[in-house]
Write a protein that holds these residues in place. Sequence first.
Motif, PDB file in Angstrom:
ATOM      1  N   SER A  87       0.894  -1.084  -0.307  1.00  0.00           N
ATOM      2  CA  SER A  87       0.123   0.057   0.618  1.00  0.00           C
ATOM      3  C   SER A  87       0.574   1.102   0.088  1.00  0.00           C
ATOM      4  CB  SER A  87      -0.766  -0.121   1.290  1.00  0.00           C
ATOM      5  OG  SER A  87      -0.238   0.047   2.495  1.00  0.00           O
ATOM      6  N   LEU A  88       2.456   1.593  -0.111  1.00  0.00           N
ATOM      7  CA  LEU A  88       3.331   2.415  -0.018  1.00  0.00           C
ATOM      8  C   LEU A  88       2.827   2.966   1.141  1.00  0.00           C
ATOM      9  CD1 LEU A  88       2.477   4.083  -3.631  1.00  0.00           C
ATOM     10  CD2 LEU A  88       4.683   2.578  -2.384  1.00  0.00           C
ATOM     11  N   GLY A  89       2.702   1.788   2.227  1.00  0.00           N
ATOM     12  CA  GLY A  89       2.407   2.497   3.447  1.00  0.00           C
ATOM     13  C   GLY A  89       1.073   3.240   4.072  1.00  0.00           C
ATOM     14  N   ARG A  90       0.340   3.585   2.540  1.00  0.00           N
ATOM     15  CA  ARG A  90      -1.173   3.740   3.661  1.00  0.00           C
ATOM     16  C   ARG A  90      -2.158   3.302   4.203  1.00  0.00           C
ATOM     17  NH1 ARG A  90      -1.777   5.952  -3.513  1.00  0.00           N
ATOM     18  NH2 ARG A  90       0.214   7.178  -3.236  1.00  0.00           N
ATOM     19  N   TYR A  91      -1.279   1.792   3.890  1.00  0.00           N
ATOM     20  CA  TYR A  91      -2.413   1.026   4.931  1.00  0.00           C
ATOM     21  C   TYR A  91      -1.906   0.106   6.050  1.00  0.00           C
ATOM     22  CZ  TYR A  91      -5.796  -2.830   6.184  1.00  0.00           C
ATOM     23  OH  TYR A  91      -6.040  -3.453   7.101  1.00  0.00           O
ATOM     24  N   ILE A 256       5.479 -14.122  -0.736  1.00  0.00           N
ATOM     25  CA  ILE A 256       4.055 -14.086  -1.396  1.00  0.00           C
ATOM     26  C   ILE A 256       3.814 -12.787  -2.737  1.00  0.00           C
ATOM     27  CG2 ILE A 256       2.262 -12.686  -0.153  1.00  0.00           C
ATOM     28  CD1 ILE A 256       3.080 -12.995   2.794  1.00  0.00           C
ATOM     29  N   VAL A 257       2.977 -13.213  -3.798  1.00  0.00           N
ATOM     30  CA  VAL A 257       2.835 -11.893  -4.700  1.00  0.00           C
ATOM     31  C   VAL A 257       2.144 -10.919  -4.258  1.00  0.00           C
ATOM     32  CG1 VAL A 257       1.916 -12.337  -7.252  1.00  0.00           C
ATOM     33  CG2 VAL A 257       2.509 -14.397  -5.747  1.00  0.00           C
ATOM     34  N   LEU A 258       2.916  -9.710  -5.185  1.00  0.00           N
ATOM     35  CA  LEU A 258       1.964  -8.422  -4.478  1.00  0.00           C
ATOM     36  C   LEU A 258       1.034  -8.073  -5.402  1.00  0.00           C
ATOM     37  CD1 LEU A 258       4.761  -5.951  -5.617  1.00  0.00           C
ATOM     38  CD2 LEU A 258       4.169  -6.226  -3.230  1.00  0.00           C
ATOM     39  N   ARG A 268      -6.077   2.500  -3.668  1.00  0.00           N
ATOM     40  CA  ARG A 268      -6.042   3.392  -3.527  1.00  0.00           C
ATOM     41  C   ARG A 268      -4.537   3.255  -3.057  1.00  0.00           C
ATOM     42  NH1 ARG A 268     -10.605   7.101  -0.937  1.00  0.00           N
ATOM     43  NH2 ARG A 268      -9.009   8.083  -1.272  1.00  0.00           N
ATOM     44  N   TRP A 269      -3.841   2.016  -3.441  1.00  0.00           N
ATOM     45  CA  TRP A 269      -2.648   2.700  -3.499  1.00  0.00           C
ATOM     46  C   TRP A 269      -1.464   2.228  -4.378  1.00  0.00           C
ATOM     47  CZ3 TRP A 269      -2.885  -3.230  -0.511  1.00  0.00           C
ATOM     48  CH2 TRP A 269      -3.577  -3.407   0.778  1.00  0.00           C
ATOM     49  N   ALA A 270      -1.465   2.732  -5.369  1.00  0.00           N
ATOM     50  CA  ALA A 270      -1.148   2.808  -6.250  1.00  0.00           C
ATOM     51  C   ALA A 270      -0.794   4.563  -6.659  1.00  0.00           C
ATOM     52  CB  ALA A 270      -1.982   2.405  -7.974  1.00  0.00           C
ATOM     53  N   ASN A 271       0.117   5.308  -7.247  1.00  0.00           N
ATOM     54  CA  ASN A 271       0.180   6.735  -8.069  1.00  0.00           C
ATOM     55  C   ASN A 271       0.667   5.920  -9.945  1.00  0.00           C
ATOM     56  OD1 ASN A 271       0.935   7.725  -5.484  1.00  0.00           O
ATOM     57  ND2 ASN A 271       3.811   7.040  -5.037  1.00  0.00           N
ATOM     58  N   THR A 288       8.452  -0.270  -4.218  1.00  0.00           N
ATOM     59  CA  THR A 288       8.884   0.794  -3.948  1.00  0.00           C
ATOM     60  C   THR A 288       8.498   2.104  -4.244  1.00  0.00           C
ATOM     61  OG1 THR A 288      10.612   1.232  -5.229  1.00  0.00           O
ATOM     62  CG2 THR A 288      10.928   0.320  -2.996  1.00  0.00           C
ATOM     63  N   SER A 289       7.866   2.359  -5.877  1.00  0.00           N
ATOM     64  CA  SER A 289       7.275   3.954  -6.500  1.00  0.00           C
ATOM     65  C   SER A 289       5.585   3.357  -6.017  1.00  0.00           C
ATOM     66  CB  SER A 289       7.446   3.686  -7.603  1.00  0.00           C
ATOM     67  OG  SER A 289       7.338   3.197  -7.940  1.00  0.00           O
ATOM     68  N   GLY A 290       4.685   2.607  -6.280  1.00  0.00           N
ATOM     69  CA  GLY A 290       3.406   2.456  -6.607  1.00  0.00           C
ATOM     70  C   GLY A 290       3.208   2.776  -7.817  1.00  0.00           C
ATOM     71  N   GLN A 291       3.848   2.931  -8.696  1.00  0.00           N
ATOM     72  CA  GLN A 291       3.740   4.099 -10.155  1.00  0.00           C
ATOM     73  C   GLN A 291       2.989   2.436 -11.234  1.00  0.00           C
ATOM     74  OE1 GLN A 291       7.854   4.403 -11.847  1.00  0.00           O
ATOM     75  NE2 GLN A 291       7.221   6.697 -11.186  1.00  0.00           N
ATOM     76  N   VAL A 292       1.706   3.085 -10.849  1.00  0.00           N
ATOM     77  CA  VAL A 292       0.985   2.246 -12.376  1.00  0.00           C
ATOM     78  C   VAL A 292       0.449   3.201 -13.551  1.00  0.00           C
ATOM     79  CG1 VAL A 292      -1.545   1.428 -12.707  1.00  0.00           C
ATOM     80  CG2 VAL A 292      -0.204   0.832 -10.324  1.00  0.00           C
TER      81      VAL A 292
END
Length: 498
Positions: A87-91, A256-258, A268-271, A288-292
């Motif tokens: 979650s990029l630290g959002r959760y 574990i698969v992302l 809402r875990w993406a940039n 590490t970037s959350g880039q989608v």
Amino acid sequence: MSHVAVMARFLLALMLVAPALARADYMDHFASRDDVGPRKVPALGDVTVLLMPVEVKGFPPIDRAKLERFFSPDDEAGFVRYFEVSSLGRYRPRVVVGPTISYEQCPLPAAQFPGCRVRRGDINAFSAGIDLLREAVRRTDEAGVDFTQFDRSGRAGQPDRWADGVMLLTNVPFGGIAFPIGFFNRGDNLAGQSGGALVADGVRIPHVAVAGDTDVHVMVHEFGHLLGLTDLYDEAGKYAGLHLSFMGSWAYDPKIVLPDAETRYRLRWANVLQAQGTQRYRLEPVETSGQVLRIGVGDEYFLVENRGPGRFDQALPVRGLAVFHVDRAVASVTAQGRFPKLGAKEGDFVNRLLDCVNCDAWHPYIRLVQADGEFDVEADRPFQPDADLFRDGDRFLNDPSNTVRSASSPINGSNLYSGQPSGFALDDVRVREDGSIDVTITAPAEGQCGDPLCADGEGCAPIACGPPPVKSGCQSAPGLGLVALLFLEQGLRRRQRR
Ligand SMILES: [Zn+2]
């Protein structure tokens, strides 16, 4: 290993007696998010969730130290870090492992469950399961656990008297299920009333993630259902389902698969980088970037992310771009008509068990586009990361014949499911030494920047759309000219109207 398709028919029968409520559904992959609380647990912010260990004598005992470690932030490959990283630290979940609930013998009726074994698809497990869940909550409460600590967040990020997540892990042989007990309970709710969510210390528990054989990795998947995610593997086994997703074809091993890009986006875990026009991108590892990168708007679009071995995704031997073709309008067509599979109507999860969203390999909700164009996944052959991820020299272009893709017309074009061009092209991939990946992306030239996921908050709107604005003074002159032209045209129109 999670859901019980055979049970679905029985669930459907139960549905007929269940009250028809026009509320949003449980595990609908966020067709709606208005129901965080009664149907889903919050997927953002700080929460404390409960794990209830249920140990039955005669089966391999639960190793509490091992359990507590996997569910603590100290385990870098454990439950907490998995969701924090994804979650990029959002959760940021924290887990309280409740007191072990011990049974001298199997708590399920021996006649129906010889050896306490719950066979997959056993409908007898249904009512016995409801009783067992109720008993586990009651005993955890009676042991002095304060359930108000499990309500730190809700739809608005505030306590809402709905539990932020409850899990039951048992050592008896049982696969796993995420069970909406609030929907099916007709008995005691533990607060002097009948039916609905269980209640402890005023906190309501509408569903519970359950895993057997003390399998903590199955629990990671089942907890995904509480977050609102649906199954993305093929229960019928015609093919493995979606690769590169913990809700998909993951074997529940320690690697574990992302989450897949669509799941990350919906939670809402993406940039999100929304593409418009043609642009060269440098995508950093998504872990590490959350880039989608999103190409297209509306219900059908493509998502691109940089996947490879990191703290998670350790099963991947190489790094490359994962390309997903998403169609949220996937439907079941029956004699009664056409039904959306991602319905947000309460109880619709039953239909998703009967006819799962990813079960049609050629037109699932989320399809992994494979770079080699061999369609191995659709044919139930193994996923091969080095050939299926987009790596140096791979490209993905429009197919000019506009043929509808199918088993008999296996064309690896970027066309929409209708066969029409999507405007998407991916070319000139370069995987760099530092793990970032350069790629040239073409998307439709306009109209791509006005499709946010939600109104406001982190993860709602793309962090960028299209190429960055041209900065230098000289180059902005044509822009000014365009604005002048627009004014002129508006002046002309006004005159014409008069
Ligand atoms: Zn599942």
